[in-house]
Design a protein around this motif. Structure first.
Motif, PDB file in Angstrom:
ATOM      1  N   ILE A 182     -42.433 -70.656 -17.868  1.00 35.75           N
ATOM      2  CA  ILE A 182     -43.661 -70.633 -17.847  1.00 35.75           C
ATOM      3  C   ILE A 182     -44.195 -71.387 -19.142  1.00 35.75           C
ATOM      4  O   ILE A 182     -44.084 -70.795 -20.295  1.00 35.75           O
TER       5      ILE A 182
ATOM      6  N   ASN B 166     -38.470 -63.184 -20.746  1.00 34.81           N
ATOM      7  CA  ASN B 166     -39.679 -61.921 -21.235  1.00 34.81           C
ATOM      8  C   ASN B 166     -40.306 -62.476 -22.522  1.00 34.81           C
ATOM      9  O   ASN B 166     -40.573 -61.814 -23.324  1.00 34.81           O
TER      10      ASN B 166
ATOM     11  N   TYR C 246     -37.275 -57.069 -12.629  1.00 29.71           N
ATOM     12  CA  TYR C 246     -38.823 -57.775 -12.568  1.00 29.71           C
ATOM     13  C   TYR C 246     -39.053 -59.109 -12.433  1.00 29.71           C
ATOM     14  O   TYR C 246     -40.016 -59.518 -12.129  1.00 29.71           O
ATOM     15  N   ALA C 247     -38.039 -59.949 -13.130  1.00 30.78           N
ATOM     16  CA  ALA C 247     -38.083 -61.317 -12.989  1.00 30.78           C
ATOM     17  C   ALA C 247     -38.160 -61.815 -11.619  1.00 30.78           C
ATOM     18  O   ALA C 247     -39.026 -62.572 -11.076  1.00 30.78           O
TER      19      ALA C 247
ATOM     20  N   LEU D  98     -43.209 -65.923 -23.916  1.00 29.50           N
ATOM     21  CA  LEU D  98     -44.205 -67.007 -23.871  1.00 29.50           C
ATOM     22  C   LEU D  98     -44.084 -67.494 -25.171  1.00 29.50           C
ATOM     23  O   LEU D  98     -44.012 -66.921 -26.190  1.00 29.50           O
TER      24      LEU D  98
ATOM     25  N   ILE E  18     -43.555 -53.461 -26.013  1.00 28.38           N
ATOM     26  CA  ILE E  18     -44.588 -54.391 -25.985  1.00 28.38           C
ATOM     27  C   ILE E  18     -45.686 -53.581 -25.279  1.00 28.38           C
ATOM     28  O   ILE E  18     -46.702 -53.308 -25.329  1.00 28.38           O
TER      29      ILE E  18
ATOM     30  N   SER F 170     -32.588 -56.661 -28.269  1.00 28.77           N
ATOM     31  CA  SER F 170     -31.147 -55.873 -28.154  1.00 28.77           C
ATOM     32  C   SER F 170     -29.946 -57.142 -27.932  1.00 28.77           C
ATOM     33  O   SER F 170     -30.212 -57.885 -27.236  1.00 28.77           O
TER      34      SER F 170
ATOM     35  N   ASN G  39     -41.692 -60.798 -10.224  1.00 33.40           N
ATOM     36  CA  ASN G  39     -42.813 -61.592 -10.627  1.00 33.40           C
ATOM     37  C   ASN G  39     -42.758 -62.985  -9.801  1.00 33.40           C
ATOM     38  O   ASN G  39     -43.907 -63.465  -9.588  1.00 33.40           O
TER      39      ASN G  39
ATOM     40  N   THR H  42     -38.925 -70.458 -10.338  1.00 38.38           N
ATOM     41  CA  THR H  42     -39.558 -70.616 -11.670  1.00 38.38           C
ATOM     42  C   THR H  42     -38.409 -70.448 -12.812  1.00 38.38           C
ATOM     43  O   THR H  42     -37.564 -69.707 -12.648  1.00 38.38           O
TER      44      THR H  42
ATOM     45  N   PRO I 250     -42.820 -61.803 -27.314  1.00 39.94           N
ATOM     46  CA  PRO I 250     -42.214 -60.871 -26.406  1.00 39.94           C
ATOM     47  C   PRO I 250     -43.296 -60.392 -25.364  1.00 39.94           C
ATOM     48  O   PRO I 250     -44.376 -60.023 -25.768  1.00 39.94           O
ATOM     49  N   GLN I 251     -42.829 -60.556 -24.232  1.00 39.32           N
ATOM     50  CA  GLN I 251     -43.783 -60.258 -23.136  1.00 39.32           C
ATOM     51  C   GLN I 251     -43.231 -58.751 -22.535  1.00 39.32           C
ATOM     52  O   GLN I 251     -41.900 -58.522 -22.402  1.00 39.32           O
ATOM     53  N   ALA I 252     -44.053 -57.827 -22.063  1.00 38.41           N
ATOM     54  CA  ALA I 252     -43.414 -56.834 -21.288  1.00 38.41           C
ATOM     55  C   ALA I 252     -42.497 -57.277 -20.402  1.00 38.41           C
ATOM     56  O   ALA I 252     -42.819 -58.031 -19.582  1.00 38.41           O
ATOM     57  N   ALA I 253     -41.266 -56.800 -20.510  1.00 36.18           N
ATOM     58  CA  ALA I 253     -40.312 -57.051 -19.502  1.00 36.18           C
ATOM     59  C   ALA I 253     -40.916 -57.105 -17.925  1.00 36.18           C
ATOM     60  O   ALA I 253     -40.299 -57.907 -17.258  1.00 36.18           O
ATOM     61  N   SER I 254     -41.571 -56.096 -17.734  1.00 34.51           N
ATOM     62  CA  SER I 254     -42.011 -55.892 -16.468  1.00 34.51           C
ATOM     63  C   SER I 254     -43.070 -57.018 -16.104  1.00 34.51           C
ATOM     64  O   SER I 254     -43.274 -57.151 -14.815  1.00 34.51           O
ATOM     65  N   LYS I 255     -43.448 -57.838 -16.892  1.00 31.79           N
ATOM     66  CA  LYS I 255     -44.332 -58.982 -16.213  1.00 31.79           C
ATOM     67  C   LYS I 255     -43.224 -60.060 -15.634  1.00 31.79           C
ATOM     68  O   LYS I 255     -43.676 -60.933 -14.966  1.00 31.79           O
ATOM     69  N   GLY I 256     -41.988 -59.889 -15.871  1.00 28.88           N
ATOM     70  CA  GLY I 256     -40.889 -60.672 -15.089  1.00 28.88           C
ATOM     71  C   GLY I 256     -40.990 -62.315 -15.450  1.00 28.88           C
ATOM     72  O   GLY I 256     -40.584 -63.044 -14.960  1.00 28.88           O
ATOM     73  N   ILE I 257     -41.495 -62.546 -16.719  1.00 32.06           N
ATOM     74  CA  ILE I 257     -41.694 -63.718 -17.265  1.00 32.06           C
ATOM     75  C   ILE I 257     -40.219 -64.304 -17.522  1.00 32.06           C
ATOM     76  O   ILE I 257     -39.551 -63.296 -18.535  1.00 32.06           O
TER      77      ILE I 257
ATOM     78  N   GLU J 228     -39.392 -53.182 -22.920  1.00 28.64           N
ATOM     79  CA  GLU J 228     -40.667 -52.911 -22.254  1.00 28.64           C
ATOM     80  C   GLU J 228     -41.602 -52.022 -23.043  1.00 28.64           C
ATOM     81  O   GLU J 228     -42.722 -52.340 -23.493  1.00 28.64           O
TER      82      GLU J 228
ATOM     83  N   ASN K  38     -49.920 -57.337 -20.834  1.00 28.34           N
ATOM     84  CA  ASN K  38     -48.739 -56.613 -21.263  1.00 28.34           C
ATOM     85  C   ASN K  38     -48.883 -54.967 -20.777  1.00 28.34           C
ATOM     86  O   ASN K  38     -47.840 -54.647 -20.883  1.00 28.34           O
TER      87      ASN K  38
ATOM     88  N   VAL L 233     -48.157 -57.164 -31.365  1.00 28.25           N
ATOM     89  CA  VAL L 233     -46.635 -57.168 -31.475  1.00 28.25           C
ATOM     90  C   VAL L 233     -46.253 -57.295 -32.913  1.00 28.25           C
ATOM     91  O   VAL L 233     -46.806 -57.704 -33.683  1.00 28.25           O
TER      92      VAL L 233
END
Lengths: 498, 1186
Positions: B833, B888, A119-120, B890, A489, B944, A123, B830, B878-885, A486, A193, B938
């Motif tokens: 952020i 993870n 996902y990184a 911000l 959150i 982990s 994005n 990137t 923690p951001q949803a990992a699927s946001k790809g930040i 995932e 999120n 949150v």
């Protein structure tokens, strides 16, 4: 009296001015310390300022995908470890012990790490696509199209890896199962999120859509052999489509796509764009930093551009050089006659014996283990094509399929002819093609996806140090859990049953 | 006898010369122009106080035990008396009188005229009386009399309209001051060394002077007066003249905090006027400890501070907390200020740990002030949240040069280590675990050439007895207005880990002088070179394959490190098979021990120079420039035979790091007294702090010849280089104001405005305010019976706000792209952020405290309640990992948390005989930490990683213990059983790899996060120390105990030691399950199983109580009588022996309950994993003074 008063004033002025000098010297001798210039990175505000920088960002998309946690190493490793070709030599939870023993859970670092790395990249792609949209004026239309296409190609590759790892196989229910959160917009804030999972079919639709866009926008080829290997061109996108369609059991589409880049007759090669074809000698494919025509896409590594500790393929699968983490399963594909003493198949050369076990030597650059990691090689297209034709089952298709699989086989074993029992029926031929794929792509991360797209059980295996159970398609463990980083959150993201 | 009359008056104004004499420091310049109303209030106040005396007496008679209740009653009484007074004043007979310098007789005559009262007095006595100034209008008779007789040797009483004047029975000292006597003497410290610079004052006057270089003084003082001897960090004593002329006085060093000066770094204040909360630790409490940095010796020394060792390696930085963990993601390590300069903290080493605080020679430390509440720390603004430790180094004192030489020699023993299996048991256990898997034996005893079994105790190879030596020489003194302190020190320590050494050499020069009457300049310069040497130990490296501590536990005891021919027993990158048929894959540590070398060398220059100019009386301007340069060179060599350098045929990395901090400070201070009793000190200042951190390094690999064993040898590859660069600036405007009225009513306020470069919202405001009341200085209190018992009673309260920026990366608010290469061409991607709204973490601190001194301060009690409400915590949300930040997370200012607790400190002079003395300090702190919110949506921070045993969850303390719950071992099959989230008991079979219910039906796999449960806090809920100092004649004995408890620790080392891989095990494993029906808590063995031990799925079996009581330090000293050395010019000599770190009580089954394997982590505290705790030390030392 007046004199005295003047003295007092003088004193005051003198003391006052000395004080001012003293204080002023303290206050004024530093530059503006509150706004230091960042000299080690480039600000997002200027990341799209020049065409060169935008090009660097395109390369950046690949290098993000090339993470050792993803296409640069571990994706391939995991796709081997969960299957039956390798046996754990050194039980170590950092180097895939739980993956090998089918005991990962939503908190396991492999499960979280691969998802995050995928996902990184997604994005990064989404951010880049939005960025070039705003900075269109800085690029020619061609470059804009090329770059957008490359970005989408990379996004497709990422979603494809993730949907195969974390979701039920498409073949199970034609993609009706829960897929992935489908992220197509840049995420740069704490918003958004929550996003529910799209279906598997929707993810595949997006992958195909991105690949079609990529095919339309990618350049036919690049200026150097190195770029042709490390960046996607039209043929790369087409090759990937054959893989995706095969997984979706859309064999006719596999045939259509493959036909675009496979000549009608042997020696098979692409006739447009980059003239992709098989190398004469398979050994040269794994020369370390291979950039020949067979490598349609590879992740480049050099001693200064390394996969990172405990991500390197040679570190896992090789023991000299390498850390000897996993040796070859004697009852895996190396039980095939191709690897027997009498065999004259060149691919036998990738297997050697050390410490009483067989090891894979495809990856063999000594530390820093900077072997290129193959993502798409031309023979895969031939075998995908062959399998699709074999599944069509008609005699013409069967004949072409045999010719294609033979091309792969005879490249390494020139005199070889497949016994008729292995090629006479569609089912036998499919099995032959699949075996050929296991041989040809041993250690390249195809085994698990191939087992899963055909809904086969992940086989059991035994090491001196423990066993891994067989995992049937109906079991929850057949696919990986959605990671806790995932679901903890993104509460809309339904976990996989555990 | 004569009779005189009195009369009525209506305007009051007075000035009493005798009253003024009592406050000589602040002479009045003339009659004050107080108007009527305040005057009336004043007279009211006088009565009200005398009434209060009775009230307090009454309360005491009723035997009130509860102090709080007493305070409340006093307050109620005050209000009540206030009302009563209104009535009383209206019914009095009033007088108006205006006289200057009048005799008492003249005033009495006037009174008689206005009131008609008669007087009875002796004419002779009247000659003793002082002249009186009085100017009152319409005040009661009694007031006029009170004014007139105040401070007179006379007193009066009224009987039926007759006023009888009598001599006071006990004339006050000021009365007797008319006759002077000559006194002289000498002041010495407890060691018998003359003390120059001691202030000798006549109590209640300005008569006095300082002792000379020989500690001598001579004074002309009023007869029957009292001499007060005082000096900073010594106990003030008072001695009545009582006809004596020669005074030989010994001053005791003060551990009682009530008489000292509080050094905040910017200002100093007398403890008695200080309204904040701080703890004072004297430097000589630390100097004799065989530690590498002072912080390691602070444990248990004062309430509110908690030190936890992170490793037994020399110079590994401890975990240091003041009043709890006040941040989640930023650092919770206190701000350390050394002579006004912010120190570098953390670890700047490589495998060789390097705590930069080791660049301060503990012998150079005069005192340490630990500032805890907002009143004390708000002046540090955005850096104050974690508390501030202000270190003052020694300065020269007036007098002839003093030379001190201090030395010690010591040894260091390894701590208690887990008891491991011998070779025979090991082979049995491992083969049993294979058999349980249905696999053939693979482990066998190996024979030596002489036929004996190979029996390797790997501990023997990595542990040793260390030794240490320390030498410190200091010269100090003063000539006129110039003071100097020079020291040179050398320390050499060898740890109990092989190849673990620490060597430090350094010098310090502190100097100040007066250029003119009102300009002072000074400088402090210290240069230190510290060389740390260590192989890879467990510090922050629990899972490292090259972690020697771990290797020594897990390696097979039936394997020999060497082959018969003396070569290393190796196979590929690991130790060889020996007689076993399974390769361990783990390193043979001998090549590491014999060839690897990791060093971290720091060169630290810490200096400042200041100029202070008192350009108007009491108003000073000061400019200070300081520089803190910390250069580190980290060198590492990894051998080509095994471990880190194996794959690359040897590798060496050198890294050069530069940390630089400059600080420019300009400040104006005012200190003065207005109208006698209003004491004001004020500060206005500006400060610029600029910090730079950069590093670069190169790695070389592939030795051309294995002869080479350093970076400087020949390698065929330069495989990589690294560099980093970052800078930040902090600009501040700040000030503070301390005000007290008559040293009774205290007010302090401070304010700091800070701008910090790394933040988006750069500027933040940090105010702090506190009030205090020295109840014991009130006349009514002194005169009450309480006053005899309670020599000091001070109430204080503070509130303020501080910030925290430690841990905010230099460019945290910016969104960044990092450059790299992809296939050899430039790439840009990137990397971060940023948060465009990033601002300060704030901590709103409340403190309420009381200081009580009993029986002339023989016992001093301090009690504090504190509440640090931390908000705007910078969380890596923690951001949803699927946001790809990236990562993870911000960075946002979003969490809230509090730390609350009580602190109690008791200092007691239990025995104070001339020969035998026993002083004791007991302190205890409680802590309640609670995370009150994280980001919206949150509820948990759970990341982990390997053996994650902590979670940070809203409503619970930060980083609580979080593991899956085990219910024991199933007697039927020996499998460990667990409770899943549905409350069902499940078990895992390593043979089938399946999770099942107890009835055998399939169960869901247990998930560390989903099935985890909170076990308890990892932060101690109480901790403290019990410190005793005994002296008998020339012997002295110190016994310091520390304790801590109420929290849990995850014994991850136990998981290692019960692991079912090839790992050797602790003997506990012999109790494993072997047959159905057996009840045990050690599961059946299955080769390679890591579930049962908790290695892959941490379980509650490894959660243990972390409470302990330790004998942290004990020393016995003997002071040789000076007469033995007079010819040698030695003025004092003391020999001592000391020992430290003996665990007295703990339920913890590991080596030492005081360990933090995750080092300074806030969210992952309470963990013991594959690291070695602190060892035991013994030293023999000598202090010599010339």
């Amino acid at each position: 009296m007046a004199m005295k008063k003047t003295n007092t004033y003088n004193q005051i002025i003198l003391r006052g001015s000395m004080l001012c000098v003293m204080m002023f010297s303290a206050l004024s001798c530093k530059k503006n310390i509150l706004d230091p210039t960042i000299i080690t990175s480039i600000s997002d505000k200027s990341a799209f300022d020049t065409p060169d920088r935008i090009l660097a960002q395109v390369n950046g998309l690949y290098s993000t995908m090339k993470s050792g946690q993803f296409y640069g190493g571990r994706l391939i490793i995991y796709n081997e470890l969960r299957a039956d070709e390798f046996i754990m030599n050194k039980p170590n939870i950092v180097t895939g012990q739980q993956t090998w023993s089918q005991s990962v859970n939503s908190g396991t670092s492999e499960v979280n790490g691969l998802w995050s790395a995928g996902y990184a990249t997604i994005n990064t792609v989404n951010t880049f696509l939005a960025g070039i949209e705003l900075n269109k004026s800085k690029l020619s239309t061609t470059l804009y199209d090329n770059y957008s296409a490359e970005a989408k190609f990379i996004r497709a590759l990422c979603y494809f890896a993730l949907v195969q790892t974390y979701c039920q196989p498409y073949a199970k229910d034609q993609g009706a199962s829960l897929g992935l959160p489908l992220r197509l917009l840049p995420e740069t804030s704490s918003a958004n999120n929550l996003l529910a999972r799209s279906s598997v079919a929707q993810i595949y639709t997006q992958i195909i859509s991105d690949l079609n866009a990529a095919e339309a926008g990618l350049p036919a080829s690049y200026a150097t052999a190195s770029l042709n290997t490390t960046r996607a061109s039209v043929n790369t996108a087409i090759a990937l489509k054959t893989r995706v369609y095969l997984v979706m059991n859309r064999y006719a589409d596999v045939i259509t796509e493959a036909a675009k880049i496979v000549s009608d007759t042997a020696p098979y090669q692409a006739t447009t764009g980059v003239a992709s074809k098989m190398e004469t000698n398979v050994a040269t494919v794994f020369g370390g930093s291979y950039v020949g025509l067979e490598a349609m896409l590879s992740m480049p590594f050099t001693p200064t551009e390394t996969p990172g500790t405990q991500n390197q393929l040679a570190y896992y699968f090789n023991i000299s050089p390498g850390n000897g983490e996993f040796y070859l399963n004697a009852s895996g594909i190396i039980a095939d006659p191709v690897y027997a003493t009498a065999s004259t198949d060149a691919r036998k050369g990738f297997v050697f014996t050390n410490t009483g076990q067989k090891w894979l030597s495809k990856y063999k650059v000594a530390s820093t283990y900077s072997d290129y990691v193959p993502v798409i090689r031309y023979p895969e297209v031939l075998l995908n094509y062959a399998e699709a034709l074999a599944r069509a089952g008609d005699p013409v298709s069967m004949a072409k399929a045999v010719s294609l699989v033979s091309a792969v086989r005879t490249r390494s074993d020139p005199g070889y002819v497949f016994p008729s029992a292995g090629i006479s029926t569609p089912d036998a031929l499919i099995a032959t093609i699949q075996t050929e794929k296991r041989i040809e792509f041993l250690g390249e991360g195809f085994r698990v996806p191939d087992l899963q797209r055909t809904l086969q059980t992940l086989p059991t295996k035994t090491a001196a140090s423990g066993t891994a159970p067989a995992v049937a398609p109906a079991e929850n463990k057949y696919i990986w859990p959605i990671p806790a980083n995932e679901t903890s959150i993104n509460t809309l993201c339904v976990p996989n049953p555990s | 006898m004569q009779l005189n009359a009195t009369c009525t008056i209506d305007r009051v104004k007075y000035y009493n010369k005798l009253g003024a004499a009592a406050s000589l420091q602040t002479p009045h310049t003339g009659p004050s122009k107080t108007n009527a109303a305040p005057a009336v209030q004043k007279t009211k106040a006088i009565r009200y106080k005398s009434a209060l005396q009775y009230l307090i007496k009454a309360i005491i008679t009723f035997g009130v035990k509860n102090k709080l209740l007493l305070q409340m009653k006093i307050i109620i009484a005050l209000l009540f008396i206030g009302f009563m007074q209104v009535h009383a004043s209206t019914s009095a007979q009033n007088i108006t009188i205006n006289q200057r310098n009048a005799s008492i007789e003249k005033i009495l005559a006037e009174v008689k005229l206005q009131t008609g009262y008669l007087f009875v007095y002796n004419q002779e006595w009247m000659k003793l009386a002082q002249k009186v100034d009085i100017n009152v209008k319409n005040v009661p008779l009694k007031s006029v009399l009170d004014i007139s007789f105040a401070n007179q040797p006379l007193t009066y009483s009224i009987v039926n309209k007759t006023i009888i004047v009598q001599l006071k029975k006990q004339p006050v000292a000021s009365y007797a001051a008319l006759v002077n006597v000559e006194v002289s003497g000498q002041v010495k410290d407890e060691k018998g060394v003359p003390l120059p610079g001691v202030t000798v004052m006549v109590k209640g006057t300005q008569i006095g002077r300082q002792t000379d270089v020989n500690g001598k003084f001579a004074l002309s003082v009023p007869e029957r007066s009292v001499l007060v001897f005082s000096m900073i960090s010594y106990k003030t004593i008072e001695i009545g003249i009582d006809g004596k002329h020669v005074f030989n006085v010994t001053l005791e060093e003060s551990k009682s905090q009530l008489n000292e000066v509080v050094v905040s770094g910017y200002t100093t204040q007398n403890r008695s006027e200080f309204t904040g909360s701080s703890a004072h630790i004297s430097g000589n409490q630390l100097a004799e400890r065989p530690v590498t940095s002072f912080d390691q010796a602070l444990s248990g020394q004062a309430p509110g501070i908690k030190l936890t060792s992170s490793s037994g390696s020399l110079n590994s930085p401890p975990v240091f907390r003041i009043r709890g963990t006040n941040s989640i993601t930023s650092s919770a390590y206190p701000l350390i200020i050394i002579d006004g300069v912010q120190a570098f903290t953390g670890n700047v080493g490589n495998s060789a740990e390097n705590n930069p605080l080791s660049s301060i020679n503990p012998d150079d430390i005069e005192s340490i002030e630990v500032l805890k509440d907002a009143s004390a720390t708000a002046i540090y603004g955005s850096r104050g949240t974690d508390g501030v430790v202000v270190i003052t180094t020694k300065r020269g004192k007036a007098g002839k040069m003093k030379i001190n030489y201090d030395t010690y020699f010591g040894m260091q023993k390894k701590p208690k280590l887990p008891e491991l299996l011998n070779a025979a048991d090991y082979v049995n256990i491992k083969n049993e675990s294979l058999a349980n898997n249905g696999t053939d034996p693979a482990f066998f005893l190996q024979k030596n050439p002489d036929g004996s079994n190979v029996e390797t105790n790997w501990y023997d190879y990595i542990y040793q007895t260390g030794h240490s030596q320390n030498h410190n020489l200091s010269l100090s003194g003063g000539m006129g207005d110039t003071h100097y302190f020079f020291s040179a020190a050398y320390t050499n320590q060898t740890g109990f880990l092989v190849k673990n050494t620490f060597e430090r050499g350094g010098t310090r020069f502190n100097f100040d002088t007066k250029l003119t009457n009102n300009i002072t300049v000074g400088a402090n310069v210290a240069y230190t070179d510290a060389l740390n040497n260590n192989l890879t130990s467990g510090f922050n490296n629990a899972f490292g394959l090259n972690n020697l501590v771990r290797e020594s536990m897990v390696l097979s005891p039936n394997l020999s490190p060497f082959n018969a021919d003396g070569s290393y027993n190796i196979s590929g990158s690991g130790i060889g098979y020996g007689a076993n048929t399974i390769l361990t894959g783990y390193y043979n540590p001998l090549p590491q021990l014999q060839h690897d070398k990791f060093t971290s060398e720091s060169k630290s220059l810490l200096g400042n120079m200041f100029l202070e100019w008192e350009f108007v009386k009491n108003l000073k301007a000061k400019v200070n420039y300081s520089l803190n340069d910390l250069n580190t060179v980290n060198m590492g060599f990894s051998n080509p035979y095994q471990a880190g350098g194996y794959a690359t045929n040897g590798s060496a990395t050198n890294t050069n790091g530069l940390n630089r901090r400059t600080d420019i400070l300009g400040q104006l201070t005012y200190s003065g007294t207005i109208a006698g009793k209003h004491h004001i000190s004020a500060l206005a200042a500006y400060e610029d702090i600029y910090s730079l951190a950069s590093s670069w390094g190169v790695t070389k690999t592939n030795l051309t010849d294995r002869y080479y064993e350093t970076f400087f040898g020949a390698y065929s590859t330069v495989s990589g280089s690294s560099s980093s660069y970052g800078e930040n600036g902090l600009r501040s405007y700040f000030g503070n104001l301390n005000y007290d009225y008559d040293r009774k009513y205290l007010l302090s306020a401070s304010f700091r405005r800070d701008g910090y470069s790394a933040l988006a919202s750069k500027w933040g405001n940090f105010p702090g305010v506190s009030i205090g009341w020295n109840l014991s200085d009130e006349e009514f209190f002194k005169n009450s019976s309480l006053g005899k018992t309670f020599s000091v009673v001070k109430l204080r309260a503070s509130y303020g706000q501080t910030g925290n920026i430690s841990g905010v990366s230099n460019y945290a608010s910016s969104s960044l792209y990092a450059s790299g290469v992809y296939g050899g061409v430039a790439s840009l991607s990137t990397s971060q952020i940023g948060n465009a709204d990033l601002k300060w973490e704030t901590s709103k601190k409340t403190d309420v405290g009381i200081n009580i001194g009993l029986w002339n301060n023989r016992i001093i009690l301090d009690a504090d309640y504190f509440n640090n409400a931390d908000d705007g915590l910078i969380l890596n949300v923690p951001q949803a990992a699927s946001k790809g930040i990236p990562n993870n997370t911000l960075t946002e200012n979003i969490g809230t948390m509090y730390n609350r607790g009580f602190e109690f400190n008791i200092d007691a002079h239990i025995m104070d005989h001339t020969k035998f003395k026993w002083r004791a300090n007991f302190n205890i702190s409680t802590l309640k930490n609670k995370v009150t919110s994280l980001a919206p949506g949150v509820n948990d921070i759970w990341t982990s990683s390997l053996e994650t045993s902590n979670i940070t969850r809203v409503g619970l303390p930060v980083g609580v213990m979080y593991v899956v719950k085990t219910t024991g071992v199933n007697p039927a099959n020996g499998l460990r059983t667990y409770l899943n989230k549905a409350g069902q008991t499940v078990q895992y079979s390593p043979v089938t790899g399946q999770w099942t219910h107890l009835d055998g039906s399939a169960a869901s796999a247990l998930d560390a996060y989903a099935d985890g449960v909170v076990m308890g806090t990892t932060l101690p809920t109480y901790y403290g120390g019990f410190n005793n100092n005994f002296s008998y004649a020339n012997l002295d004995l110190a016994i310091n105990l520390t304790y801590s408890g109420g929290n849990q620790i995850y014994n991850g080392t136990k998981a290692t030691l019960l692991d079912n891989r090839f790992f050797n095990n602790e003997t506990l494993i012999l109790q494993r399950w072997t047959h159905p029906g057996q009840i045990t808590d050690i599961p059946a063995l299955h080769y390679n199983d890591q579930q049962a031990s908790g290695s892959v799925l941490p379980n509650s079996f490894n959660v243990e109580d972390d409470s302990y009581l330790k004998l942290s330090y004990v020393s016995l000293g003997y002071r040789f009588p000076p007469k033995y050395f007079t010819k040698l010019h030695i003025s004092s000599m003391r020999l001592y022996a000391a020992a430290s770190n003996f665990i007295l009580y703990t339920k913890y089954t590991g080596s030492d309950p005081e360990i933090s394997a995750n080092a300074d982590s806030n969210t992952a505290a309470g963990r013991d994993k594959n690291s070695v705790p602190a060892g035991k030390t013994f030293v023999l030392g000598l202090n010599v003074g010339f």
